[in-house]
Design an enzyme around this catalytic site. Structure first.
Site, PDB file in Angstrom:
ATOM      1  N   ASN A 106       0.854  -1.188   0.000  1.00  0.00           N
ATOM      2  CA  ASN A 106       0.000   0.000   0.000  1.00  0.00           C
ATOM      3  C   ASN A 106       0.890   1.239   0.000  1.00  0.00           C
ATOM      4  OD1 ASN A 106      -2.456   1.561   0.421  1.00  0.00           O
ATOM      5  ND2 ASN A 106      -1.824   1.790   2.567  1.00  0.00           N
ATOM      6  N   HIS A 108       0.893   5.145   1.249  1.00  0.00           N
ATOM      7  CA  HIS A 108       0.165   5.977   2.213  1.00  0.00           C
ATOM      8  C   HIS A 108       0.850   7.336   2.325  1.00  0.00           C
ATOM      9  CE1 HIS A 108      -2.339   6.961   5.628  1.00  0.00           C
ATOM     10  NE2 HIS A 108      -1.251   7.411   6.231  1.00  0.00           N
ATOM     11  N   SER A 135       4.847   6.659   2.481  1.00  0.00           N
ATOM     12  CA  SER A 135       5.380   5.347   2.841  1.00  0.00           C
ATOM     13  C   SER A 135       4.786   4.281   1.931  1.00  0.00           C
ATOM     14  CB  SER A 135       4.977   4.979   4.281  1.00  0.00           C
ATOM     15  OG  SER A 135       5.301   6.000   5.197  1.00  0.00           O
ATOM     16  N   ASP A 144      -3.246   1.008   7.782  1.00  0.00           N
ATOM     17  CA  ASP A 144      -1.947   1.599   7.433  1.00  0.00           C
ATOM     18  C   ASP A 144      -0.829   1.138   8.374  1.00  0.00           C
ATOM     19  OD1 ASP A 144      -3.152   3.046   5.304  1.00  0.00           O
ATOM     20  OD2 ASP A 144      -3.895   4.499   6.751  1.00  0.00           O
TER      21      ASP A 144
HETATM   22  C1  GRF Z   1      -2.575   8.842  -2.420  1.00  0.00           C
HETATM   23  O1  GRF Z   1      -2.235   9.960  -1.641  1.00  0.00           O
HETATM   24  C2  GRF Z   1      -2.210   7.568  -1.709  1.00  0.00           C
HETATM   25  O2  GRF Z   1      -1.052   7.682  -0.953  1.00  0.00           O
HETATM   26  C3  GRF Z   1      -3.388   7.338  -0.818  1.00  0.00           C
HETATM   27  O3  GRF Z   1      -4.502   7.723  -1.582  1.00  0.00           O
HETATM   28  C4  GRF Z   1      -4.092   8.699  -2.540  1.00  0.00           C
HETATM   29  C5  GRF Z   1      -4.466   8.159  -3.887  1.00  0.00           C
HETATM   30  O4  GRF Z   1      -4.184   9.079  -4.901  1.00  0.00           O
HETATM   31  N1  GRF Z   1      -3.451   5.970  -0.358  1.00  0.00           N
HETATM   32  P1  GRF Z   1      -4.324   8.634  -6.398  1.00  0.00           P
HETATM   33  O5  GRF Z   1      -5.703   8.031  -6.564  1.00  0.00           O
HETATM   34  O6  GRF Z   1      -3.243   7.633  -6.692  1.00  0.00           O
HETATM   35  O7  GRF Z   1      -4.154   9.892  -7.211  1.00  0.00           O
END
Ligand code: GRF
Length: 219
Positions: A106, A108, A135, A144
């Protein structure tokens, strides 16, 4: 290098991290893009790249549990070597993680373990933190949590607002996630059994790019 390493990407919204994976895929093939939101704008990136799309509409299922089962079945059928959650806003259940042990990662937008959950940028601004970032971690069933694979950090500036800070972190995400996925696919990062190992190449590239890696997890 033959690109026989299969990844699937799960998204729920904008899909900018999916776009960065499509553009920077060196050592992997994206064999499917899945979403729990058929209307997710990010699916357009998959369409333009002619990637197989599997969208799951909650309205087509009697329960959320049934929908999650269908999504899991589809993921298994795609036989991924790695499952990438990139803005996938749905809790991943234990049966999903059991199907892909240490193979679900994932991205984050915070320097975990600080600021799990949502609204990370607003909370970082409110706390007047000096540093922020993103991360990539192995998913372990918590929110997370799970072993960290890599982080990228930036300064928070006194002039920052939500837009400037989130854009700076997003730019880091778009470098960090493709690097981690390319490195896992090439064998330079080995997430085996939730205890990541890094090759000399991965260590050198992390230094060059100012990425933090987590070798101390071996303790
Ligand atoms: C990103 O900030 C990611 O880290 C988080 O959700 C957001 C997704 O953005 N998990 P995108 O859809 O990839 O533009």
């Amino acid at each position: 290098m033959p690109k026989d390493f299969r990844i699937i990407v799960l998204i729920s919204g904008r899909g900018s991290n999916l776009k960065s994976l499509i553009e920077q895929a060196q050592t992997f093939n994206i064999v499917g893009v899945l979403s729990n939101k058929p209307e997710a704008p990010g699916l357009d990136y998959a369409r333009r790249a002619n990637l197989p799309i599997f969208a799951f509409d909650r309205k087509q299922f009697d329960s959320i549990a049934e929908m999650k089962q269908a999504l899991l079945k589809q993921c298994i059928e795609l036989k991924p070597d790695l499952v990438v959650l990139a803005g996938f806003m749905q809790i991943v259940e234990p049966d999903f993680l059991a199907a892909f042990p240490s193979r679900v990662i994932n991205i984050h937008p915070s320097l975990l373990p600080a600021y799990p959950g949502i609204d990370t940028h607003a909370r970082v601004l409110a706390a007047k933190e000096g540093r922020h970032g993103c991360s990539v971690h192995i998913v372990d069933g918590g929110i997370d949590t799970g072993p960290l694979l890599a982080q990228a950090a930036c300064d928070c500036l006194p002039s920052d607002d939500l837009a400037t800070l989130s854009n700076r972190v997003l730019a880091l995400e778009h470098k960090l996630l493709p690097w981690v996925v390319n490195s896992v696919a090439s064998g330079d990062i080995d997430p085996a059994a939730g205890i990541p190992r890094y090759s000399a190449t991965a260590r050198a590239q992390a230094r060059e790019n100012d990425f933090v890696i987590f070798e101390q997890n071996h303790n």
